[in-house]
Design a protein around this motif. Structure first.
Motif, PDB file in Angstrom:
ATOM      1  N   GLU A  65       0.828  -1.204   0.000  1.00  0.00           N
ATOM      2  CA  GLU A  65       0.000   0.000   0.000  1.00  0.00           C
ATOM      3  C   GLU A  65       0.867   1.261   0.000  1.00  0.00           C
ATOM      4  OE1 GLU A  65      -3.187   2.332  -0.330  1.00  0.00           O
ATOM      5  OE2 GLU A  65      -3.180   0.128  -0.446  1.00  0.00           O
ATOM      6  N   ALA A  66       2.017   1.180   0.671  1.00  0.00           N
ATOM      7  CA  ALA A  66       2.919   2.336   0.699  1.00  0.00           C
ATOM      8  C   ALA A  66       3.402   2.686  -0.709  1.00  0.00           C
ATOM      9  CB  ALA A  66       4.107   2.041   1.617  1.00  0.00           C
ATOM     10  N   PHE A  67       3.705   1.670  -1.515  1.00  0.00           N
ATOM     11  CA  PHE A  67       4.152   1.934  -2.884  1.00  0.00           C
ATOM     12  C   PHE A  67       3.003   2.380  -3.783  1.00  0.00           C
ATOM     13  CE2 PHE A  67       7.696  -0.900  -1.543  1.00  0.00           C
ATOM     14  CZ  PHE A  67       8.732  -0.013  -1.802  1.00  0.00           C
ATOM     15  N   ARG A  68       1.807   1.898  -3.517  1.00  0.00           N
ATOM     16  CA  ARG A  68       0.660   2.368  -4.296  1.00  0.00           C
ATOM     17  C   ARG A  68       0.375   3.846  -3.995  1.00  0.00           C
ATOM     18  NH1 ARG A  68      -0.665  -3.082  -3.529  1.00  0.00           N
ATOM     19  NH2 ARG A  68      -1.643  -2.750  -1.493  1.00  0.00           N
ATOM     20  N   THR A  69       0.590   4.230  -2.738  1.00  0.00           N
ATOM     21  CA  THR A  69       0.456   5.641  -2.370  1.00  0.00           C
ATOM     22  C   THR A  69       1.522   6.472  -3.070  1.00  0.00           C
ATOM     23  OG1 THR A  69      -0.466   5.075  -0.211  1.00  0.00           O
ATOM     24  CG2 THR A  69       0.493   7.272  -0.446  1.00  0.00           C
ATOM     25  N   LEU A  70       2.735   5.931  -3.144  1.00  0.00           N
ATOM     26  CA  LEU A  70       3.819   6.618  -3.846  1.00  0.00           C
ATOM     27  C   LEU A  70       3.450   6.850  -5.311  1.00  0.00           C
ATOM     28  CD1 LEU A  70       6.695   7.664  -4.341  1.00  0.00           C
ATOM     29  CD2 LEU A  70       7.443   5.263  -4.541  1.00  0.00           C
ATOM     30  N   ALA A  71       2.898   5.834  -5.959  1.00  0.00           N
ATOM     31  CA  ALA A  71       2.517   5.968  -7.369  1.00  0.00           C
ATOM     32  C   ALA A  71       1.467   7.065  -7.539  1.00  0.00           C
ATOM     33  CB  ALA A  71       1.989   4.635  -7.900  1.00  0.00           C
ATOM     34  N   LEU A  72       0.469   7.067  -6.654  1.00  0.00           N
ATOM     35  CA  LEU A  72      -0.594   8.074  -6.734  1.00  0.00           C
ATOM     36  C   LEU A  72      -0.032   9.481  -6.567  1.00  0.00           C
ATOM     37  CD1 LEU A  72      -3.596   8.877  -6.796  1.00  0.00           C
ATOM     38  CD2 LEU A  72      -3.650   8.480  -4.316  1.00  0.00           C
ATOM     39  N   ARG A  73       0.843   9.667  -5.595  1.00  0.00           N
ATOM     40  CA  ARG A  73       1.396  10.996  -5.341  1.00  0.00           C
ATOM     41  C   ARG A  73       2.362  11.427  -6.447  1.00  0.00           C
ATOM     42  NH1 ARG A  73       2.372  10.611   1.253  1.00  0.00           N
ATOM     43  NH2 ARG A  73       0.138  10.725   1.814  1.00  0.00           N
ATOM     44  N   THR A  74       3.031  10.458  -7.055  1.00  0.00           N
ATOM     45  CA  THR A  74       3.918  10.782  -8.175  1.00  0.00           C
ATOM     46  C   THR A  74       3.110  11.301  -9.359  1.00  0.00           C
ATOM     47  OG1 THR A  74       5.557   9.117  -7.490  1.00  0.00           O
ATOM     48  CG2 THR A  74       5.619   9.853  -9.793  1.00  0.00           C
ATOM     49  N   VAL A  75       2.002  10.626  -9.654  1.00  0.00           N
ATOM     50  CA  VAL A  75       1.124  11.085 -10.736  1.00  0.00           C
ATOM     51  C   VAL A  75       0.607  12.492 -10.441  1.00  0.00           C
ATOM     52  CG1 VAL A  75      -1.094  10.686 -11.896  1.00  0.00           C
ATOM     53  CG2 VAL A  75       0.443   8.760 -11.454  1.00  0.00           C
ATOM     54  N   GLU A  76       0.217  12.727  -9.195  1.00  0.00           N
ATOM     55  CA  GLU A  76      -0.285  14.050  -8.817  1.00  0.00           C
ATOM     56  C   GLU A  76       0.797  15.114  -8.950  1.00  0.00           C
ATOM     57  OE1 GLU A  76      -1.655  13.318  -4.872  1.00  0.00           O
ATOM     58  OE2 GLU A  76      -3.624  12.565  -5.503  1.00  0.00           O
ATOM     59  N   ALA A  77       2.040  14.770  -8.560  1.00  0.00           N
ATOM     60  CA  ALA A  77       3.152  15.725  -8.651  1.00  0.00           C
ATOM     61  C   ALA A  77       3.428  16.089 -10.113  1.00  0.00           C
ATOM     62  CB  ALA A  77       4.402  15.141  -8.001  1.00  0.00           C
ATOM     63  N   ILE A  78       3.348  15.086 -10.994  1.00  0.00           N
ATOM     64  CA  ILE A  78       3.579  15.352 -12.417  1.00  0.00           C
ATOM     65  C   ILE A  78       2.424  16.168 -12.993  1.00  0.00           C
ATOM     66  CG2 ILE A  78       3.710  14.258 -14.699  1.00  0.00           C
ATOM     67  CD1 ILE A  78       5.401  12.077 -13.431  1.00  0.00           C
ATOM     68  N   ASP A  79       1.211  15.868 -12.577  1.00  0.00           N
ATOM     69  CA  ASP A  79       0.059  16.649 -13.046  1.00  0.00           C
ATOM     70  C   ASP A  79       0.199  18.117 -12.641  1.00  0.00           C
ATOM     71  OD1 ASP A  79      -1.069  14.455 -14.238  1.00  0.00           O
ATOM     72  OD2 ASP A  79      -2.494  14.046 -12.606  1.00  0.00           O
ATOM     73  N   ARG A  80       0.667  18.356 -11.427  1.00  0.00           N
ATOM     74  CA  ARG A  80       0.850  19.742 -10.980  1.00  0.00           C
ATOM     75  C   ARG A  80       1.927  20.433 -11.804  1.00  0.00           C
ATOM     76  NH1 ARG A  80       0.167  17.393  -5.861  1.00  0.00           N
ATOM     77  NH2 ARG A  80       2.415  17.291  -5.539  1.00  0.00           N
ATOM     78  N   ARG A  81       3.000  19.678 -12.105  1.00  0.00           N
ATOM     79  CA  ARG A  81       4.062  20.261 -12.927  1.00  0.00           C
ATOM     80  C   ARG A  81       3.549  20.577 -14.321  1.00  0.00           C
ATOM     81  NH1 ARG A  81       7.298  18.739 -16.960  1.00  0.00           N
ATOM     82  NH2 ARG A  81       9.333  19.749 -17.151  1.00  0.00           N
ATOM     83  N   ASN A  82       2.803  19.637 -14.915  1.00  0.00           N
ATOM     84  CA  ASN A  82       2.286  19.857 -16.262  1.00  0.00           C
ATOM     85  C   ASN A  82       1.310  21.028 -16.314  1.00  0.00           C
ATOM     86  OD1 ASN A  82       3.763  17.814 -17.442  1.00  0.00           O
ATOM     87  ND2 ASN A  82       2.170  16.271 -17.168  1.00  0.00           N
ATOM     88  N   ALA A  83       0.620  21.260 -15.200  1.00  0.00           N
ATOM     89  CA  ALA A  83      -0.353  22.354 -15.164  1.00  0.00           C
ATOM     90  C   ALA A  83       0.323  23.709 -15.256  1.00  0.00           C
ATOM     91  CB  ALA A  83      -1.185  22.270 -13.886  1.00  0.00           C
ATOM     92  N   THR A  84       1.619  23.766 -14.912  1.00  0.00           N
ATOM     93  CA  THR A  84       2.343  25.040 -14.964  1.00  0.00           C
ATOM     94  C   THR A  84       3.033  25.267 -16.294  1.00  0.00           C
ATOM     95  OG1 THR A  84       4.406  24.090 -14.080  1.00  0.00           O
ATOM     96  CG2 THR A  84       2.766  24.878 -12.488  1.00  0.00           C
ATOM     97  N   LEU A  85       3.015  24.253 -17.186  1.00  0.00           N
ATOM     98  CA  LEU A  85       3.698  24.365 -18.473  1.00  0.00           C
ATOM     99  C   LEU A  85       2.817  25.073 -19.489  1.00  0.00           C
ATOM    100  CD1 LEU A  85       5.221  20.782 -18.791  1.00  0.00           C
ATOM    101  CD2 LEU A  85       6.413  22.873 -18.135  1.00  0.00           C
ATOM    102  N   PRO A  86       3.438  25.658 -20.541  1.00  0.00           N
ATOM    103  CA  PRO A  86       2.637  26.213 -21.637  1.00  0.00           C
ATOM    104  C   PRO A  86       1.801  25.119 -22.271  1.00  0.00           C
ATOM    105  CG  PRO A  86       4.931  26.929 -21.790  1.00  0.00           C
ATOM    106  CD  PRO A  86       4.878  25.882 -20.721  1.00  0.00           C
ATOM    107  N   PRO A  87       0.646  25.450 -22.875  1.00  0.00           N
ATOM    108  CA  PRO A  87      -0.243  24.431 -23.450  1.00  0.00           C
ATOM    109  C   PRO A  87       0.435  23.501 -24.430  1.00  0.00           C
ATOM    110  CG  PRO A  87      -1.323  26.566 -23.386  1.00  0.00           C
ATOM    111  CD  PRO A  87       0.099  26.799 -22.976  1.00  0.00           C
ATOM    112  N   THR A  88       1.436  23.995 -25.193  1.00  0.00           N
ATOM    113  CA  THR A  88       2.084  23.162 -26.205  1.00  0.00           C
ATOM    114  C   THR A  88       2.957  22.076 -25.587  1.00  0.00           C
ATOM    115  OG1 THR A  88       3.885  24.782 -26.325  1.00  0.00           O
ATOM    116  CG2 THR A  88       2.099  24.961 -27.951  1.00  0.00           C
ATOM    117  N   GLN A  89       3.305  22.215 -24.287  1.00  0.00           N
ATOM    118  CA  GLN A  89       4.174  21.239 -23.641  1.00  0.00           C
ATOM    119  C   GLN A  89       3.419  20.267 -22.741  1.00  0.00           C
ATOM    120  OE1 GLN A  89       7.760  22.829 -21.844  1.00  0.00           O
ATOM    121  NE2 GLN A  89       7.623  24.662 -23.100  1.00  0.00           N
TER     122      GLN A  89
END
Length: 368
Positions: free
Chosen positions: A338-362
């Motif tokens: 479960e600890a690793f499944r939580t890690l996967a979920l938070r990693t996806v969320e961290a990448i989503d937050r990063r992508n949200a700050t990028l220009p639309p083309t990226q």
């Protein structure tokens, strides 16, 4: 006596015209194309400029015409016969892994903190959530991914795809895998210089058929080395995850690893920290926690550096056993899984937050 024109006369005249940008003459600057044409007393040729917006184009064309009539004679007809061209820009090399949406580097400041365990279980957890996942074992001198997936004895094959002979990754638990461990004797040390290791790594990346992937995870070597530079220069890494134990010695090395990624030469965002071996819980007493390597060291470091603490992974025998027998613990419904499944979920969320700050083309879209 009949006057005659020769290309050499034109070249000599153009040597008297200097480009204001650097003070060199047109010929030395390579601005006179090898296309001088002479037809009786008529002359035509081309001048090459770096950009079509060069502010000196018009004045240099006029100066070239004047230089020829001045140094050869006004009987030479040249007006309107000087063509202007711009240099062809070198095409950008094809992007490595064009069908991969996100690339995650899993790193550690020192060995022995469970970096490969984290990378393996993160990859499996993401695959279980329906994402298309690849895992590259970039730890050239200590490859462990084949053993952790139970595929040490797998043979590697090549297949012609779109006119290229490409390596086919091994697939296990929904994850595409490649490692130098598939290509060398598992009982012998890999004695390669840095250049050889970097070239081998580039082959595993660029000469393999990874296909469409949502996440490409790289199990990086511990520490900081030229292999890390090779990876960031070869690939557009989305972000890095740094693994450490709570121990102060490990945290000091983790700090160096974070500094490397955030430095100007590398400039890779830190997605977060993973604290491995956070505490020990005996199987007979699941509610007890023993902080063998210190308590919440990564949490304090994350707060200090203003990065996210993605997960705290307990020290339990099932994680070690899963790595040894080729069945990552994230396949199980245990607390450690479960600890690793939580890690996967938070990693996806961290990448989503990063992508949200990028220009639309990226920005990229995930498939599930």
């Amino acid at each position: 006596m009949e006057q005659r024109l020769y290309p050499a006369l034109i070249i000599d005249a153009l040597r008297t015209v200097r480009y204001p940008g650097n003070g060199k003459d047109l010929v030395s600057n390579g601005m006179v194309e090898d296309d001088i044409r002479i037809d009786g007393n008529k002359v035509s040729f081309s001048l090459i400029f770096e950009k079509p917006t060069d502010p000196f184009i018009r004045s240099l064309v006029k100066q070239a015409e004047v230089a020829i009539t001045t140094h050869i004679g006004d009987w030479v007809e040249i007006a309107g016969n000087v063509a202007v061209k711009t240099k062809k820009s070198n095409p950008e090399p094809p992007k490595m892994l064009p069908c991969v949406k996100n690339i995650i580097g899993v790193s550690s400041g020192k060995g022995g903190v469970g970096k490969s365990t984290v990378a393996s279980n993160l990859a499996v957890s993401l695959a279980q959530n329906g994402y298309k996942v690849g895992l590259l074992d970039a730890d050239i001198f200590g490859p462990s991914i084949p053993k952790m997936f139970g595929v040490e004895d797998e043979d590697i094959y090549m297949q012609e795809i779109d006119g290229r002979n490409l390596i086919l990754p091994v697939e296990k638990y929904g994850v595409k895998l490649l490692s130098i461990g598939f290509l060398v004797d598992k009982n012998s040390a890999v004695l390669w210089r840095g250049g050889m290791a970097s070239n081998a790594l580039k082959q595993l990346i660029g000469e393999a058929y990874w296909g469409d992937l949502d996440y490409f995870i790289i199990d990086m070597p511990p520490g900081t080395s030229d292999i890390h530079l090779t990876l960031v220069q070869t690939l557009g890494i989305t972000g890095a995850i740094v693994v450490s134990t709570p121990q102060e010695v490990a945290l000091a090395d983790a700090r160096k690893g974070i500094s490397m990624f955030m430095g100007e030469k590398v400039n890779v965002p830190i997605l977060g920290l993973v604290e491995n071996m956070s505490w020990f819980t005996p199987a007979q007493h699941p509610d007890e926690k023993y902080y063998i390597f210190g308590k919440e060291g990564c949490k304090r470091l994350a707060e200090e550096l203003n990065v996210e603490l993605l997960a705290q992974i307990p020290l339990v025998a099932s994680i070690c056993a899963g790595g040894d027998n080729g069945t990552p613990v994230s396949l199980q419904n245990a607390v450690s899984g479960e600890a690793f499944r939580t890690l996967a979920l938070r990693t996806v969320e961290a990448i989503d937050r990063r992508n949200a700050t990028l220009p639309p083309t990226q920005k990229v879209e995930m498939t599930r």
